[in-house]
Design a protein around this motif. Structure first.
Motif, PDB file in Angstrom:
ATOM      1  N   ARG A   1      51.218  -9.449 -40.794  1.00 45.22           N
ATOM      2  CA  ARG A   1      51.930 -10.666 -40.389  1.00 45.22           C
ATOM      3  C   ARG A   1      50.922 -11.677 -39.851  1.00 45.22           C
ATOM      4  O   ARG A   1      49.814 -11.308 -39.449  1.00 45.22           O
ATOM      5  CB  ARG A   1      52.935 -10.327 -39.291  1.00 45.22           C
ATOM      6  N   ALA A   2      51.343 -12.919 -39.786  1.00 48.24           N
ATOM      7  CA  ALA A   2      50.464 -13.963 -39.251  1.00 48.24           C
ATOM      8  C   ALA A   2      50.004 -13.622 -37.834  1.00 48.24           C
ATOM      9  O   ALA A   2      48.855 -13.888 -37.465  1.00 48.24           O
ATOM     10  CB  ALA A   2      51.180 -15.309 -39.277  1.00 48.24           C
ATOM     11  N   GLU A   3      50.875 -13.006 -37.071  1.00 50.19           N
ATOM     12  CA  GLU A   3      50.533 -12.680 -35.677  1.00 50.19           C
ATOM     13  C   GLU A   3      49.542 -11.540 -35.550  1.00 50.19           C
ATOM     14  O   GLU A   3      49.103 -11.216 -34.445  1.00 50.19           O
ATOM     15  CB  GLU A   3      51.800 -12.381 -34.862  1.00 50.19           C
ATOM     16  N   ASP A   4      49.182 -10.906 -36.662  1.00 52.07           N
ATOM     17  CA  ASP A   4      48.130  -9.892 -36.637  1.00 52.07           C
ATOM     18  C   ASP A   4      46.737 -10.507 -36.773  1.00 52.07           C
ATOM     19  O   ASP A   4      45.725  -9.791 -36.683  1.00 52.07           O
ATOM     20  CB  ASP A   4      48.337  -8.876 -37.776  1.00 52.07           C
ATOM     21  N   THR A   5      46.686 -11.807 -36.999  1.00 58.60           N
ATOM     22  CA  THR A   5      45.396 -12.498 -37.094  1.00 58.60           C
ATOM     23  C   THR A   5      44.633 -12.347 -35.787  1.00 58.60           C
ATOM     24  O   THR A   5      45.145 -12.705 -34.718  1.00 58.60           O
ATOM     25  CB  THR A   5      45.599 -13.985 -37.407  1.00 58.60           C
ATOM     26  N   ALA A   6      43.438 -11.796 -35.865  1.00 58.57           N
ATOM     27  CA  ALA A   6      42.660 -11.512 -34.648  1.00 58.57           C
ATOM     28  C   ALA A   6      41.296 -10.966 -35.032  1.00 58.57           C
ATOM     29  O   ALA A   6      41.059 -10.565 -36.175  1.00 58.57           O
ATOM     30  CB  ALA A   6      43.383 -10.483 -33.783  1.00 58.57           C
ATOM     31  N   VAL A   7      40.416 -10.941 -34.048  1.00 53.94           N
ATOM     32  CA  VAL A   7      39.198 -10.139 -34.149  1.00 53.94           C
ATOM     33  C   VAL A   7      39.564  -8.734 -33.689  1.00 53.94           C
ATOM     34  O   VAL A   7      40.171  -8.556 -32.623  1.00 53.94           O
ATOM     35  CB  VAL A   7      38.071 -10.713 -33.277  1.00 53.94           C
ATOM     36  N   TYR A   8      39.219  -7.755 -34.506  1.00 57.72           N
ATOM     37  CA  TYR A   8      39.512  -6.363 -34.193  1.00 57.72           C
ATOM     38  C   TYR A   8      38.222  -5.664 -33.769  1.00 57.72           C
ATOM     39  O   TYR A   8      37.228  -5.686 -34.506  1.00 57.72           O
ATOM     40  CB  TYR A   8      40.133  -5.660 -35.398  1.00 57.72           C
ATOM     41  N   TYR A   9      38.260  -5.064 -32.586  1.00 59.00           N
ATOM     42  CA  TYR A   9      37.120  -4.332 -32.049  1.00 59.00           C
ATOM     43  C   TYR A   9      37.421  -2.836 -32.032  1.00 59.00           C
ATOM     44  O   TYR A   9      38.548  -2.442 -31.684  1.00 59.00           O
ATOM     45  CB  TYR A   9      36.832  -4.740 -30.602  1.00 59.00           C
ATOM     46  N   CYS A  10      36.428  -2.024 -32.352  1.00 53.89           N
ATOM     47  CA  CYS A  10      36.556  -0.609 -32.035  1.00 53.89           C
ATOM     48  C   CYS A  10      35.806  -0.386 -30.724  1.00 53.89           C
ATOM     49  O   CYS A  10      34.824  -1.074 -30.419  1.00 53.89           O
ATOM     50  CB  CYS A  10      36.011   0.285 -33.144  1.00 53.89           C
ATOM     51  N   ALA A  11      36.290   0.547 -29.948  1.00 54.24           N
ATOM     52  CA  ALA A  11      35.695   0.818 -28.645  1.00 54.24           C
ATOM     53  C   ALA A  11      35.845   2.293 -28.322  1.00 54.24           C
ATOM     54  O   ALA A  11      36.925   2.867 -28.532  1.00 54.24           O
ATOM     55  CB  ALA A  11      36.369  -0.026 -27.564  1.00 54.24           C
ATOM     56  N   ARG A  12      34.789   2.865 -27.840  1.00 54.40           N
ATOM     57  CA  ARG A  12      34.849   4.253 -27.412  1.00 54.40           C
ATOM     58  C   ARG A  12      35.750   4.353 -26.190  1.00 54.40           C
ATOM     59  O   ARG A  12      35.885   3.398 -25.413  1.00 54.40           O
ATOM     60  CB  ARG A  12      33.429   4.761 -27.079  1.00 54.40           C
ATOM     61  N   ASP A  13      36.382   5.505 -26.017  1.00 51.99           N
ATOM     62  CA  ASP A  13      37.340   5.691 -24.937  1.00 51.99           C
ATOM     63  C   ASP A  13      36.849   6.698 -23.911  1.00 51.99           C
ATOM     64  O   ASP A  13      36.257   7.724 -24.242  1.00 51.99           O
ATOM     65  CB  ASP A  13      38.676   6.184 -25.505  1.00 51.99           C
ATOM     66  N   ASN A  14      37.099   6.350 -22.654  1.00 49.53           N
ATOM     67  CA  ASN A  14      36.874   7.288 -21.554  1.00 49.53           C
ATOM     68  C   ASN A  14      37.884   6.911 -20.482  1.00 49.53           C
ATOM     69  O   ASN A  14      37.586   6.156 -19.576  1.00 49.53           O
ATOM     70  CB  ASN A  14      35.441   7.187 -21.051  1.00 49.53           C
ATOM     71  N   HIS A  15      39.112   7.384 -20.641  1.00 52.00           N
ATOM     72  CA  HIS A  15      40.239   6.928 -19.818  1.00 52.00           C
ATOM     73  C   HIS A  15      40.382   5.417 -19.912  1.00 52.00           C
ATOM     74  O   HIS A  15      40.507   4.724 -18.922  1.00 52.00           O
ATOM     75  CB  HIS A  15      40.071   7.384 -18.369  1.00 52.00           C
ATOM     76  N   GLY A  16      40.386   4.917 -21.126  1.00 54.47           N
ATOM     77  CA  GLY A  16      40.396   3.492 -21.417  1.00 54.47           C
ATOM     78  C   GLY A  16      39.096   3.158 -22.118  1.00 54.47           C
ATOM     79  O   GLY A  16      38.138   3.944 -22.086  1.00 54.47           O
ATOM     80  N   PRO A  17      39.012   1.997 -22.763  1.00 54.84           N
ATOM     81  CA  PRO A  17      37.759   1.625 -23.426  1.00 54.84           C
ATOM     82  C   PRO A  17      36.614   1.675 -22.439  1.00 54.84           C
ATOM     83  O   PRO A  17      36.759   1.243 -21.292  1.00 54.84           O
ATOM     84  CB  PRO A  17      38.027   0.195 -23.893  1.00 54.84           C
ATOM     85  N   ASP A  18      35.491   2.216 -22.856  1.00 55.16           N
ATOM     86  CA  ASP A  18      34.368   2.270 -21.920  1.00 55.16           C
ATOM     87  C   ASP A  18      33.351   1.210 -22.294  1.00 55.16           C
ATOM     88  O   ASP A  18      33.721   0.118 -22.720  1.00 55.16           O
ATOM     89  CB  ASP A  18      33.797   3.683 -21.788  1.00 55.16           C
ATOM     90  N   ASP A  19      32.099   1.533 -22.138  1.00 57.59           N
ATOM     91  CA  ASP A  19      31.079   0.494 -22.252  1.00 57.59           C
ATOM     92  C   ASP A  19      30.569   0.280 -23.669  1.00 57.59           C
ATOM     93  O   ASP A  19      29.628  -0.472 -23.869  1.00 57.59           O
ATOM     94  CB  ASP A  19      29.916   0.831 -21.324  1.00 57.59           C
ATOM     95  N   TYR A  20      31.192   0.956 -24.650  1.00 57.07           N
ATOM     96  CA  TYR A  20      30.678   0.833 -26.017  1.00 57.07           C
ATOM     97  C   TYR A  20      31.732   0.227 -26.924  1.00 57.07           C
ATOM     98  O   TYR A  20      32.738   0.854 -27.240  1.00 57.07           O
ATOM     99  CB  TYR A  20      30.206   2.198 -26.523  1.00 57.07           C
ATOM    100  N   TRP A  21      31.465  -1.014 -27.301  1.00 52.39           N
ATOM    101  CA  TRP A  21      32.320  -1.786 -28.182  1.00 52.39           C
ATOM    102  C   TRP A  21      31.502  -2.247 -29.381  1.00 52.39           C
ATOM    103  O   TRP A  21      30.306  -2.494 -29.277  1.00 52.39           O
ATOM    104  CB  TRP A  21      32.848  -3.030 -27.462  1.00 52.39           C
ATOM    105  N   GLY A  22      32.208  -2.414 -30.514  1.00 52.47           N
ATOM    106  CA  GLY A  22      31.555  -3.028 -31.653  1.00 52.47           C
ATOM    107  C   GLY A  22      31.518  -4.537 -31.507  1.00 52.47           C
ATOM    108  O   GLY A  22      31.990  -5.098 -30.515  1.00 52.47           O
ATOM    109  N   GLN A  23      30.998  -5.199 -32.534  1.00 51.51           N
ATOM    110  CA  GLN A  23      30.873  -6.645 -32.507  1.00 51.51           C
ATOM    111  C   GLN A  23      32.150  -7.339 -32.989  1.00 51.51           C
ATOM    112  O   GLN A  23      32.294  -8.552 -32.827  1.00 51.51           O
ATOM    113  CB  GLN A  23      29.676  -7.093 -33.380  1.00 51.51           C
ATOM    114  N   GLY A  24      33.051  -6.566 -33.557  1.00 52.52           N
ATOM    115  CA  GLY A  24      34.326  -7.112 -33.997  1.00 52.52           C
ATOM    116  C   GLY A  24      34.312  -7.523 -35.459  1.00 52.52           C
ATOM    117  O   GLY A  24      33.267  -7.876 -36.016  1.00 52.52           O
ATOM    118  N   THR A  25      35.491  -7.475 -36.079  1.00 57.59           N
ATOM    119  CA  THR A  25      35.663  -7.948 -37.448  1.00 57.59           C
ATOM    120  C   THR A  25      36.940  -8.792 -37.492  1.00 57.59           C
ATOM    121  O   THR A  25      37.968  -8.408 -36.937  1.00 57.59           O
ATOM    122  CB  THR A  25      35.718  -6.784 -38.459  1.00 57.59           C
TER     123      THR A  25
END
Lengths: 108, 117
Positions: free
Chosen positions: B87-111
């Motif tokens: 949907r149009a509302e899915d337009t966004a930068v998508y990041y992957c992020a490692r988890d440690n009780h929530g996203p931790d300090d390791y994120w990608g640059q986004g797509t």
């Protein structure tokens, strides 16, 4: 679950302190821990975690950043704002992964 | 040094599909939960989905349930997000992020994913 940050924007003079509040609509205590984290997103960059579990600084985070709070009310403080601190700050709770709306910090 | 690199974003028409990938280097991928987090243009961060290290548990934000599927291939240190019925509302930068009780300090640059006709 709603995470409410205030203020939503902040204009601070270099070298002056800054404070951001984050309030959760539900208690964050889970298994005896409080998983409230703070993230910084500088312009054009990916988010970066600064503080985890309320008050623990991530590796490489300057000690001018500190976190505090308990239950449903939390605060991120910057003791002396520097130019590199410009960006948007988000609180986030786990579980029920929910971010606050973000607080934009700029230099006055 | 830990690195997460996303790929697969692009322009897609409403109702279309896209598959995002995230490849890790630098940590024992299978030991960690992983997340997808998105950011619509000019908006804040929104958690999208999480998956356990062995792939046995998956969680989604309500707005993507039934349309998005998170998966992983630990042999290839890879995380995926299959996005259908976009949907149009899915337009966004998508990041992957490692988890440690929530996203931790390791994120990608986004797509960037753009849903538009």
């Amino acid at each position: 679950v709603v995470m409410t940050q205030s203020p939503l924007s902040l204009s601070v003079t270099l070298g002056q302190p800054a404070s951001i509040s984050c309030r959760s609509s539900q208690s964050l205590v889970h298994d005896g821990h409080t998983y409230l984290h703070w993230f910084q997103q500088r312009p054009g960059q990916s988010p970066r975690r600064l503080i985890y579990e309320v008050s623990k600084r991530d590796s490489g985070v300057p000690d001018r950043f500190s976190g505090s709070g308990s239950g449903t009310d939390f605060t991120l403080k910057i003791s002396r704002v520097e130019a590199e601190d410009v960006g948007i700050y988000y609180c986030m709770r786990w579980p029920l992964n929910t971010f606050g709306q973000g607080t934009k910090l700029e230099i006055k | 040094e830990v690195q997460l690199v996303e790929s697969g974003g692009g322009l897609v028409q409403p109702g279309g599909s896209l598959r995002l990938s995230c490849v890790d280097s630098g940590f024992t991928f299978s030991n960690y939960w992983m997340n997808w987090v998105r950011q619509a243009p000019g908006k804040g961060l929104e958690w999208v989905a999480s998956i356990k290290g062995d792939g046995s548990e998956k969680y989604y934000v309500d707005s993507v349930k039934g349309r998005f599927t998170i998966s992983r291939d630990n042999a290839k240190n890879s995380l995926f997000l299959q996005m259908n019925t976009l949907r149009a509302e899915d337009t966004a930068v998508y990041y992957c992020a490692r988890d440690n009780h929530g996203p931790d300090d390791y994120w990608g640059q986004g797509t960037l994913v753009t849903v538009s006709s």
